[in-house]
Design an enzyme around this catalytic site. Structure first.
Site, short mmCIF file in Angstrom:
data_model
loop_
_atom_site.label_atom_id
_atom_site.label_comp_id
_atom_site.label_asym_id
_atom_site.label_seq_id
_atom_site.Cartn_x
_atom_site.Cartn_y
_atom_site.Cartn_z
N LYS A 45 -9.16 0.61 37.86
CA LYS A 45 -9.86 2.01 38.02
C LYS A 45 -8.56 2.68 38.90
CE LYS A 45 -14.33 4.06 38.74
NZ LYS A 45 -14.23 5.08 38.03
N1 PXG Z 1 -14.97 3.89 31.93
C1 PXG Z 1 -14.17 4.78 32.86
C2 PXG Z 1 -12.84 5.38 32.20
C3 PXG Z 1 -14.93 5.28 33.89
O1 PXG Z 1 -14.06 5.89 34.87
C4 PXG Z 1 -16.67 3.73 33.45
C5 PXG Z 1 -16.11 3.70 32.20
C6 PXG Z 1 -18.19 3.35 33.87
O2 PXG Z 1 -17.99 2.45 34.84
P1 PXG Z 1 -19.18 1.94 35.85
O3 PXG Z 1 -18.53 0.90 36.72
O4 PXG Z 1 -19.28 3.52 36.83
O5 PXG Z 1 -20.42 1.83 35.07
C7 PXG Z 1 -16.23 4.72 34.38
C8 PXG Z 1 -16.81 5.13 35.60
C9 PXG Z 1 -16.69 10.98 37.60
C10 PXG Z 1 -16.92 9.70 37.93
O6 PXG Z 1 -16.33 11.24 39.21
C11 PXG Z 1 -16.18 8.52 37.08
C12 PXG Z 1 -16.84 7.35 36.82
C13 PXG Z 1 -17.78 6.81 37.76
C14 PXG Z 1 -18.43 7.54 38.77
C15 PXG Z 1 -17.92 9.11 38.71
O7 PXG Z 1 -16.83 11.64 36.91
N2 PXG Z 1 -16.16 6.39 36.21
#
Ligand code: PXG
Length: 288
Positions: free
Chosen positions: A149
């Protein structure tokens, strides 16, 4: 707002980092997005675990032990007095020179913001959302593994620019071979004849904390759950589609590329998992 920055708490206008920080110059760093529900930080250990895994993958030595960083996250939540909210935890390579070599960056920068987030309108949670397949392919694992990430989100930003041009709330991203990976900032699930399926992370997807949570909830509820390689055809003909993410939580998808998914209404298994998810977030997490 009190922001944690390298061991201190500072106000929003004092929370500044150097233009020589490699997080900014090269996107060299990692981050987590974490939710607070009812004064409890949801799945904090799992988020920290993923952060340290990403740090290891990019040879970034986080200058705090995991317990110290956990304490900093909890303290940030406490000082901002949020009952429900969102924590952004960022670790960058730190200040270096204008060459990209990380060995010139002696000290990683750490900052933690506690605020709120809302990425989709409320109505999509009961009506479902429209998703389109974007032409931007998910980063190749061999080039930049989506399991990290990282602060390099241009792949996802380019995909978002495509979604902005059409009447849809999210984008579905394929890998270079045409297999479904995930949505732009969420993981993707389908329900096929009672089986709850999501692509394996080996196609090029983040191992989402919400994804893992939903898979566990689905197993506990007695559903068959599997990681499955899927094509767009599988998506279109599935009974239900939904996505998961920290910001999104669980959201039903009712249209993909103009094809109605199932009946075109949020599906029963999706709704069941949403209910179970909402009761879990109310009853677990690190209190502060
Ligand atoms: N795929 C990607 C590419 C992400 O960035 C998820 C899946 C989901 O992962 P989690 O661990 O959150 O279940 C993410 C998470 C935002 C924002 O600012 C993006 C994420 C999480 C929180 C806020 O748009 N990405």
């Amino acid at each position: 707002m009190e922001i944690y920055l390298d061991g201190e708490f500072v106000s929003e206008d004092q929370a500044k980092i150097s233009v020589f920080d490699h997080g900014l110059l090269y996107g060299d760093g990692i981050f987590e997005g974490i939710r607070i529900y009812h004064r409890r930080i949801f799945k904090l250990d799992e988020h920290l675990d993923r952060l340290y895994g990403g740090a290891k993958a990019i040879l970034l030595d986080v200058p705090l032990e995991v317990d110290q960083l956990k304490e900093a996250v909890v303290e940030t939540a406490k000082r901002n007095d949020l009952t429900d909210g969102y924590i952004r935890l960022v670790v960058t390579r730190g200040v270096g020179d204008l060459g990209l070599n990380p060995t010139k960056c002696p000290k990683p920068t750490i900052f933690i913001i506690a605020s709120t987030i809302k990425i989709y309108p409320d109505e999509i949670y009961h009506k479902g959302m429209k998703v389109v397949t974007v032409s931007t392919r998910r980063n190749l694992i061999e080039a930049l593994n989506p399991r990290i990430k990282s602060l390099n989100y241009l792949n996802n930003v380019l995909a978002t620019l495509e979604v902005n041009r059409v009447d849809a709330q999210e984008g579905l991203m394929l890998n270079a071979d045409g297999y479904v990976t995930e949505c732009i900032v969420d993981n993707f699930f389908l329900v096929d004849k009672g089986v709850v399926a999501t692509p394996p992370t080996s196609v090029g997807a983040l191992k989402g904390v919400t994804r893992d949570t939903v898979m566990e909830l689905a197993v506990e509820a007695g559903y068959d759950v599997e990681e499955r390689i899927m094509t767009l055809h599988d998506v279109y003909i599935a009974d239900e589609n939904f996505l998961t993410g920290t910001a999104a939580e669980i959201a039903p998808i009712t249209t993909v590329d103009d094809r109605l998914i199932g009946t075109g209404e949020p599906g029963p298994i999706t709704m069941d998992l949403m209910t179970k998810f909402h009761s879990l977030v109310r009853s677990s997490g690190t209190s502060f």
